[in-house]
Structure formats: structure tokens, C-alpha cells
Design an enzyme around this catalytic site. Sequence first.
Site, short mmCIF file in Angstrom:
data_model
loop_
_atom_site.label_atom_id
_atom_site.label_comp_id
_atom_site.label_asym_id
_atom_site.label_seq_id
_atom_site.Cartn_x
_atom_site.Cartn_y
_atom_site.Cartn_z
N GLU A 1 -24.77 -47.02 -36.92
CA GLU A 1 -26.33 -46.91 -37.08
C GLU A 1 -27.01 -45.56 -37.06
O GLU A 1 -26.63 -45.13 -35.98
CB GLU A 1 -27.13 -47.75 -35.70
CG GLU A 1 -28.41 -47.91 -35.96
CD GLU A 1 -29.29 -47.60 -34.54
OE1 GLU A 1 -28.75 -46.82 -33.86
OE2 GLU A 1 -30.48 -48.10 -34.55
N ASP B 1 -24.00 -47.79 -32.08
CA ASP B 1 -25.26 -47.54 -31.64
C ASP B 1 -25.74 -45.92 -31.95
O ASP B 1 -24.91 -45.27 -31.51
CB ASP B 1 -25.76 -47.99 -30.37
CG ASP B 1 -27.20 -47.66 -30.25
OD1 ASP B 1 -28.06 -48.57 -30.63
OD2 ASP B 1 -27.35 -46.73 -29.24
C1 NOJ Z 1 -30.73 -48.12 -31.36
C2 NOJ Z 1 -30.99 -49.41 -30.73
O1 NOJ Z 1 -31.04 -50.13 -31.92
C3 NOJ Z 1 -32.20 -49.54 -30.06
O2 NOJ Z 1 -32.62 -50.68 -29.69
C4 NOJ Z 1 -32.21 -48.52 -28.90
O3 NOJ Z 1 -33.27 -48.42 -28.12
C5 NOJ Z 1 -31.55 -47.09 -29.22
N1 NOJ Z 1 -30.48 -47.10 -30.21
C6 NOJ Z 1 -30.98 -46.73 -27.98
O4 NOJ Z 1 -29.76 -47.09 -27.57
#
Ligand code: NOJ
Length: 573
Positions: free
Chosen positions: A290, A221
Site C-alpha cells: 500500500e 500498510d
Molecule cells: C493505511 C490504512 O489503510 C489506514 O486505514 C491507516 O489509517 C493508515 N495506513 C495508518 O496505518
Amino acid sequence: MLRLTILTCFLLIVASSAAVNPNWYKNAVVYQIYPRSFKDSNGDGIGDLNGITSKLEHVADIGADAFWLSPIYKSPQVDFGYDISNFTDIEPTYGTLADFDRLVAKAKSLGLKVIMDFVPNHSSHEHPWFKKSIQRIKPYDEFYVWRNAKIINGTRHPPNNWLSNFQGSAWQWNDVRKQYYLHQFAAGQPDLNYRNPTLRQEMTKVLTFWMNRGVSGFRIDAINHMYEDIHFRDEPSANRTDIPKTDYDSLVHIYTKDQNETYEVLKSWRKLMDDHSARTKTDPKMILTEAYASHDLTVKYYNSGSTVPFNFMFITDLHNSSNAMDFKRLIDRWMKAVPNGKVANWVVGNHDNHRVASRFGRSRADEISMIAMTLPGIAVIYNGDEIGMEDRNFTYAETVDPAGCNSGPARYQLRSRDPERTPYQWDNTTSAGFSTNRKTWLPVHSNYKTLNLKRQKGEYYNHYQIFKILRSMKRRPVIERGTSKVEVYGNRILCITRSLGNDTVIVMTNPSNRPAAVNISSRELPPVLIVYAANVDSTLRPGTLVVTNSLFVPEYSSILFTSLNIYWSDHNV
Ligand code: NOJ
């Protein structure tokens, strides 16, 4: 006797290494499960692990190779699980570690790999590390990013102008420690300090904990938020006059994102996972990174060990009014950027962005999956997109996502991610079969009576049936390793051709409101093709024969054509 022992050892080594499949991910379908919304097993209106376990047959049925679970760790749910208060335990609302073990065992029995969401950038403010950091207890005092206030005319101010993704300053004052802490997301998500070696060590222990429990990889993430500028410099203005100064997009994030050190940490995690796989003689772990970053900085993750540096082009760069040339340019750019030995990936949707059927329109709901599943590499599918689920409109009063709530009643719709997170629509019973409870954590979309999995399973032709066709096509050698060509005809028809020997598969899309007749005949193509699948609203139906020198493509259509041999072999003709 000695010879027998050596022989046995040899056979054991051969047997276990033969079971390892080093290429398992190269043509995979990864299915994202958003646990709160997938299936509720205990009637509290919130999805849970036992619910997921009870529905794994569906995940196997649509042909996923692996599923990625959005966070299921212990969490106060400020950001619905992305705020973790214990990285090695399960949120009680979702179940227990024993439930998790059962889920992994069942997944294994169905041939499915489990991928965990790993959230390295921040923890919850309720994590014991943060509580000890506030008290300056060693070694936790340095686990977070703390800075002194800037005092101007005797008044306390945050140390710099950095902004949170969820609006307003990224700094929160703590009255006990008498310092500000950094939070690039909600105030309940303090940023961890990766310049601290002990913290880095702790996070590798977390990865090992889950690998030992049988997971096959991690979706990492917000990876590009992990490091910040060591001088804590102000970020420059993006010169936007259309948004408030408190909006994240009003600054250019050169000091809080994409810092070089990130790529080094990832390399160390790749090594940790490779060593684990080698030691346990298991398949290579999948890493999905991500990062909403520039193209160059995204593909750079390949060289640090990412298997799937998420390719968000269908979400961030293409939209309902993009033309065929836009699609071609972006597909070619990604294909060209994939380093030798690595594979492309195509993300259709996720829990942070409007659903594909809502982004591109109902009539084009199948188009993006069709492209993603026909191009070489890995397709990443968000739960519900395989049945064409759509966004639900939310009032401000109904909104629970912090990104929406913090944006206020005038702007919440621009930021809220609630619309794409509504419960999965299994059938037409109470709460769409998601829960026995009429009240669910997010309301079910009102279209569930007609748009649900059970109904689509019983019908001849719909999103689900198309998805299944695409999945079985993806298993064919022509998709796995055939050549690819992306072309544009008459300025508006996108044509993706995959060929291997006598096998030809072509996806054609006509996003315009006018039908088109194109001539795609060439020496390499068979003169006659057959419609294998078409989007649900298309007037063309599977089984229709077409000639390549005058190929009719109806308006708003996406069609999968194949050479006759493929169609006949699959339909026992
Ligand atoms: C990316 C995640 O996909 C999202 O849902 C989240 O709010 C942020 N990162 C913070 O962790």
C-alpha cells in the site's frame, strides 16, 4: 529395501512439489475483509473472527481466491486496529489465536488463502517496546524516531515542520524522555525506526510467526512511510491556499515518504517469504504493497518483490466525470509498466476511500468491477462492493475515525473514512444481520432493508449476480491469458477487448447521459456478439444479440459482450 526407501522419498517429493502452485495468484480475486464491520458473532456490536469464520462460505461463493484481513492484532483501536500493541496476538474484542487458527483451517478447507495486514511503519503507543523506549531501555531506546526539541526564544518547538496524515504536527512531546517522537498518523501510532537493525530483525520475526500459522501473504500498510530523511529537513510547502497549514496536503512529502531504503527492506521480506515457501513447500506468498505514491514509485515495488503494488487509479485518478480517454490512458499506462513475469492489478475500493458505488454513482456501481475483472491480472475487491453497498452520511457527532475527528466539524467530511466502513448488509433483520445488537460500532446504512445480500441472492439480476458472472468469466482462458486491446469510440465509449482463439469478451462502457451506436466490426471480431451481463440499471439484458457494425450502447451503461460460443457453452444452448 534401500531402493524402496529412495522410491518412497522420490514419490513424496514429487507429491508435495506437485501440490505447489507457483502461479496461483496470477488471475486472482482478492477480497478485503474489514473485520470490525464484517460479522459480529457475540452481539457486542463489533465484528470478530468467529463472525468472519461463519461467513467464509460467502467469500468462497463470490469466487475469491484469497482474502485480506484488515488488522486483527491486539490494539487500543485508536486507528481501529492500525495501532498495534502486540504484533503476535489477537485483539480480545475480535477473539483469540485459537479462533484465528480455526479461521485459517476453515479458509483452507474452502480453498481460500488468508492474507494478513502487516503494519510495519508504526506500533501503538501502548506497545511494550514504546513504553521501554520512553524509559531509554536498550535496545528499545532506538526502536522509535526520537528528536530533541528546537528551542526558539526559550520556547520548545517540534524539531521540524513535518505533518501528520491526521492533521497537525507529526511530532509529540514526551515529558519522561524529554524528546519528541514522530507519528505520521495518530499520536497513538509512534513511527518505528527502520534504521535500527534490531527492530528490523524483530519485524521479520513477526512475519515468520504468521507464516508459521498458515498465512499466505501480507498486505503491507503505509510502506512508503517507513523511512525518513536522515537530516530531518523541513518539507517544502505545496503552496495550497485552499487548505489550513495543519493539513497534511499543505506540504510536499519528499523527506517522509518514498525513500530508497524502503525498497531494500521489501526485498529482504520477499526473500524471507520465498525461503519460507521453499522450506515448507507451499505456494508463493502474496505481497500487496500500500503506497499512495507517483506511478513510477508505485510500480517500482514490483522489482522489490511486491506481487500487488496496489494500483489505485480507479480511486485516486478516475472519478465520476472522467471520460473514456482518461480510462484508456491510465489502463494502458499500467499495462505497459508491468515488468515481464509480473501481473497487473486493479483495486476497486478499500476501507480508506469512498465506496465505488458512491464515487461513480449508483448506476455505475458495477462498471469498475466489470473493468477490473476483465482486464488481465488481479482484482482487489472491498467487502460489500460485490452487492453495491453505498457510503452512509455521518454527522460530526457520529464520527469516530481519527482522520475525520481531527479535521474538525467544518472539514471532517473531506477526511473521515467512517462512511465506507459501515457494517456489512447481510439481510433485512436487526442491524442488517451483522449483529444481534441494535447498537453497532458504526451505524448500519439505512438502505439495508432493500440493499442486502440475502435479497440479492433471491433475485434474478442485481450487483451480486453480476459479480458472480464476472467471476466465472474471469476463470476462462480468454481472460486469464487472452490478448487485450483498450479503445475509445466516438470519444466517449470505452471498449476493452480480450481474445483467444474463437473466444471474444468485450466490455463496453458509456459513462455519458446519451446512448451511442458504434461500429467496432473488424476482421478479428465475430460479426455478432451477445450480451452476457450489463449493469443493473441498463436497459440491455443478458441474452440480447447485437451486431458489431452497429452496436447500441445505452447511456450510463457497462456491458459485457461475448462471442456466441462462450454464451452458449455457459448456458447449455
Ligand atoms: C493505511 C490504512 O489503510 C489506514 O486505514 C491507516 O489509517 C493508515 N495506513 C495508518 O496505518
